[in-house]
Design an enzyme around this catalytic site. Sequence first.
Site, short mmCIF file in Angstrom:
data_model
loop_
_atom_site.label_atom_id
_atom_site.label_comp_id
_atom_site.label_asym_id
_atom_site.label_seq_id
_atom_site.Cartn_x
_atom_site.Cartn_y
_atom_site.Cartn_z
N GLU A 1 0.89 -1.16 0.03
CA GLU A 1 0.05 0.03 -0.06
C GLU A 1 0.92 1.27 -0.05
OE1 GLU A 1 -3.00 -0.28 3.00
OE2 GLU A 1 -3.98 -1.95 2.01
N GLU B 1 -4.31 -8.62 -1.77
CA GLU B 1 -4.74 -8.65 -0.41
C GLU B 1 -6.10 -8.19 -0.24
OE1 GLU B 1 -2.66 -6.71 2.72
OE2 GLU B 1 -4.44 -5.81 3.35
#
Length: 484
Positions: free
Chosen positions: A231, A335
């Site tokens: 991220e 994810e």
Amino acid sequence: MKSTYKILIIPILILQLSCSSSKVVADSASKPNQKIKVYTTAEKTNQRLSLSNDLIATATQTNSTISITVDPKKTYQTFLGIGGAITDASAEVFAKLSPAKQQEFLNAYYNKNKGIGYTLARTNIHSCDFSSQSYTYIAEGDKELKTFSIDHDRKYRIPLIKKAIEAAGGKLTLFVSPWSPPAFMKDNNDILHGGVLLPEFAQSWANYYAKFIKAYEKEGIPIWGLTIQNEPMASQSWESCIYTPEAERDFLKNFLGPTLAKENLGSKNIIIWDHNRGDMLEKRANLVFSDPEVSKYAWGIGFHWYETWNGGTPKFESVAEVHKAFPNKNLIFTEGCIERFDATKFQFWGNAERYGLNMINDFNNGTVAWTDWNILLDQNGGPNHVGNFCFAPLHADTSKDELIYTPMYYYIGHLSKFIRPNAKRIEANSSDKILLSTSFKNTDGKIITVVMNSSDKEVIYTLINNTTKTTITIPAHAMQTLEY
């Protein structure tokens, strides 16, 4: 709205394989002479991956108006695998289970016949939010990495990864991801709360990846690939680090790619982005894959589903656009999980349908692999050192030494158990949007068609494959796998 469902505890290991809908996780090797096998998981029933050929219509039942048409001659991407992340949290919870429950857990995920046959895994490079505390593998300020050691991981995480590999038959495609460089390498001097990698530590940080991969492989754990940063556009209260598109490109081009090549790790598959679908997915792909000098280091691009946070809609179209623009690069879902943990919702069916919706659409738009987040959490959705508690497909009530099987586990299993590595996605079209569907052809010639009905009514549909037509009933709020 809170669910009123009670927690359903289903011990996988003691189940007997049967055609009866009262049994779950049926053995896909049973009754080999049948032309088609139907496996069903349905809400408000006891069907959980149950062999349910009684849902195939007889010759007199032909009132279907919906069709799913499959064309095995039209093939698309090659399937890599489905799995989940083996985090510190998962390993710590696993260690609290009795040996019998540990074996049940391993079979449930990694054994193809007794469970759902995971073939893919992800793990973290030092700590992430799903660790009991923040840590790194070096002493503070050690730019030369002279103190590098993975001793921390030898207590819980490495033993679980080794057991998972064994339970999966000796092979598990494993990729690794960092959440943040050590604090001293960042401009905010904090392993948490975002910040950026300081230029003077770029080479040291690239060396860190190489040392981690070599250390794990020395333990007998093969590393298939890695993402550059988890991220990279999120400043979180947990381990995080910001990379602009240009910063990620330059780090890969000038440091990480050359360093892995120099360390004889050039065969490791590097995944860029590792964040949400949407415009940024396309921007990262365009920036990296359009530059031959950096694209040569990138196997593909990874993405998450959290663009749906706070009511957003999944951006499947961005996955399709990247696949169309760069058909020689790979798309991998790295994810996803159900956020905002609530112990009253272990059996909330909408969570499973979120998985089904995302998995089917991602594969239909060119994705080659799909990775769930934590494979196991405790009854409180942790441990997590910043209180960011979430759901997992399996939870352990460590006070009772029990495993809690959620509907998510079974919905994932409708794909992971039957679609095997190196399968090819094939053309499959549903005539009505009430049914979602995807199809793959395995290397053994078997075709797998997955069908999801998220409506409140049962649906009768006809599977059309060449000249063969089979009419099947799918219950309301159900997932089916057809094997033929």
